[in-house]
Design a protein around this motif. Structure first.
Motif, PDB file in Angstrom:
ATOM      1  N   ALA A  10       0.818  -1.216   0.000  1.00 34.19           N
ATOM      2  CA  ALA A  10       0.000   0.000   0.000  1.00 34.19           C
ATOM      3  C   ALA A  10       0.853   1.267   0.000  1.00 34.19           C
ATOM      4  O   ALA A  10       0.526   2.238  -0.682  1.00 34.19           O
ATOM      5  N   ASP A  11       1.945   1.277   0.760  1.00 38.51           N
ATOM      6  CA  ASP A  11       2.786   2.471   0.811  1.00 38.51           C
ATOM      7  C   ASP A  11       3.465   2.725  -0.532  1.00 38.51           C
ATOM      8  O   ASP A  11       3.475   3.852  -1.020  1.00 38.51           O
ATOM      9  N   PHE A  12       4.004   1.691  -1.147  1.00 41.58           N
ATOM     10  CA  PHE A  12       4.628   1.865  -2.465  1.00 41.58           C
ATOM     11  C   PHE A  12       3.589   2.352  -3.469  1.00 41.58           C
ATOM     12  O   PHE A  12       3.859   3.255  -4.264  1.00 41.58           O
TER      13      PHE A  12
ATOM     14  N   ARG B 295       4.140   6.142   7.622  1.00 38.30           N
ATOM     15  CA  ARG B 295       4.213   5.232   6.477  1.00 38.30           C
ATOM     16  C   ARG B 295       5.647   5.114   5.972  1.00 38.30           C
ATOM     17  O   ARG B 295       6.509   5.923   6.305  1.00 38.30           O
ATOM     18  N   ASP B 296       5.908   4.100   5.173  1.00 46.30           N
ATOM     19  CA  ASP B 296       7.260   3.704   4.773  1.00 46.30           C
ATOM     20  C   ASP B 296       7.663   4.253   3.414  1.00 46.30           C
ATOM     21  O   ASP B 296       7.207   3.757   2.380  1.00 46.30           O
ATOM     22  N   VAL B 297       8.560   5.235   3.408  1.00 48.34           N
ATOM     23  CA  VAL B 297       9.054   5.828   2.159  1.00 48.34           C
ATOM     24  C   VAL B 297       9.945   4.837   1.401  1.00 48.34           C
ATOM     25  O   VAL B 297      10.131   4.967   0.201  1.00 48.34           O
TER      26      VAL B 297
ATOM     27  N   GLN C 165       8.796  -6.300  -7.394  1.00 46.50           N
ATOM     28  CA  GLN C 165      10.115  -6.557  -7.968  1.00 46.50           C
ATOM     29  C   GLN C 165      11.244  -6.134  -7.021  1.00 46.50           C
ATOM     30  O   GLN C 165      12.418  -6.233  -7.367  1.00 46.50           O
ATOM     31  N   GLY C 166      10.894  -5.640  -5.841  1.00 46.89           N
ATOM     32  CA  GLY C 166      11.889  -5.239  -4.856  1.00 46.89           C
ATOM     33  C   GLY C 166      12.443  -3.840  -5.054  1.00 46.89           C
ATOM     34  O   GLY C 166      13.419  -3.457  -4.420  1.00 46.89           O
ATOM     35  N   GLN C 167      11.811  -3.038  -5.901  1.00 47.19           N
ATOM     36  CA  GLN C 167      12.272  -1.677  -6.168  1.00 47.19           C
ATOM     37  C   GLN C 167      11.596  -0.689  -5.228  1.00 47.19           C
ATOM     38  O   GLN C 167      10.392  -0.794  -4.974  1.00 47.19           O
ATOM     39  N   THR C 168      12.360   0.282  -4.742  1.00 51.18           N
ATOM     40  CA  THR C 168      11.778   1.384  -3.996  1.00 51.18           C
ATOM     41  C   THR C 168      11.232   2.401  -4.992  1.00 51.18           C
ATOM     42  O   THR C 168      11.520   2.322  -6.193  1.00 51.18           O
TER      43      THR C 168
ATOM     44  N   LYS D  42      14.684  14.374   1.036  1.00 50.90           N
ATOM     45  CA  LYS D  42      14.333  15.091   2.260  1.00 50.90           C
ATOM     46  C   LYS D  42      13.669  14.186   3.289  1.00 50.90           C
ATOM     47  O   LYS D  42      13.637  14.512   4.478  1.00 50.90           O
ATOM     48  N   PHE D  43      13.138  13.056   2.829  1.00 49.26           N
ATOM     49  CA  PHE D  43      12.379  12.175   3.713  1.00 49.26           C
ATOM     50  C   PHE D  43      13.055  10.819   3.942  1.00 49.26           C
ATOM     51  O   PHE D  43      12.503   9.965   4.614  1.00 49.26           O
TER      52      PHE D  43
END
Length: 95
Positions: free
Chosen positions: A32-34, A61-63, A69-72, A93-94
Motif C-alpha cells: 500500500a505504501d509503495f 508510512r514507509d518511504v 520486484q523489490g524496487q523502492t 528530504k524524507f
C-alpha cells in the motif's frame, strides 16, 4: 466523436486532492505504501509530491516500501530521466 476534457496544466491542487492519494489501495498483494508513492508520482508535480510526503511520513508510512520486484519508489523514479531529479530531490528530504 466524443468531447474530451481539455488538458489543464499547473493548476493549484487543494490539500484535499493531494491527501486523497493517501487512501489509494493497491492491487491484491501490492504494498500500500509503495502504491501511494507511485500513483502520486505519476500524477503530481514535485511541489505537490512533497506536500503528500510530509503527511505520508507524519502518518508513519514507509518511504522505502518496495514493489513486487523489490524496487523502492526512488528506483522506479530514476527510470524516468527527464522527470526524475526534482522528485528524487524531494524524496531525499524524507529518507
Amino acid at each position: 466523436m466524443a468531447v474530451s476534457q481539455p488538458a489543464t496544466f499547473n493548476e493549484e491542487w487543494s490539500d484535499e486532492r493531494v491527501f486523497a492519494y493517501l487512501n489509494h489501495l493497491p492491487p491484491v498483494g501490492g504494498n500500500a505504501d509503495f502504491y501511494v508513492l507511485y500513483q502520486a508520482f505519476k500524477h503530481m508535480r514535485p511541489f505537490d509530491y512533497e506536500r503528500l510526503l510530509t503527511q505520508f511520513v507524519a502518518d508513519g508510512r514507509d518511504v522505502k516500501a518496495t514493489n513486487p520486484q523489490g524496487q523502492t519508489i526512488a528506483d522506479v523514479i530514476a527510470q524516468y530521466p527527464r522527470q526524475a531529479q526534482p522528485f528524487l530531490d524531494v524524496l531525499a528530504k524524507f529518507a
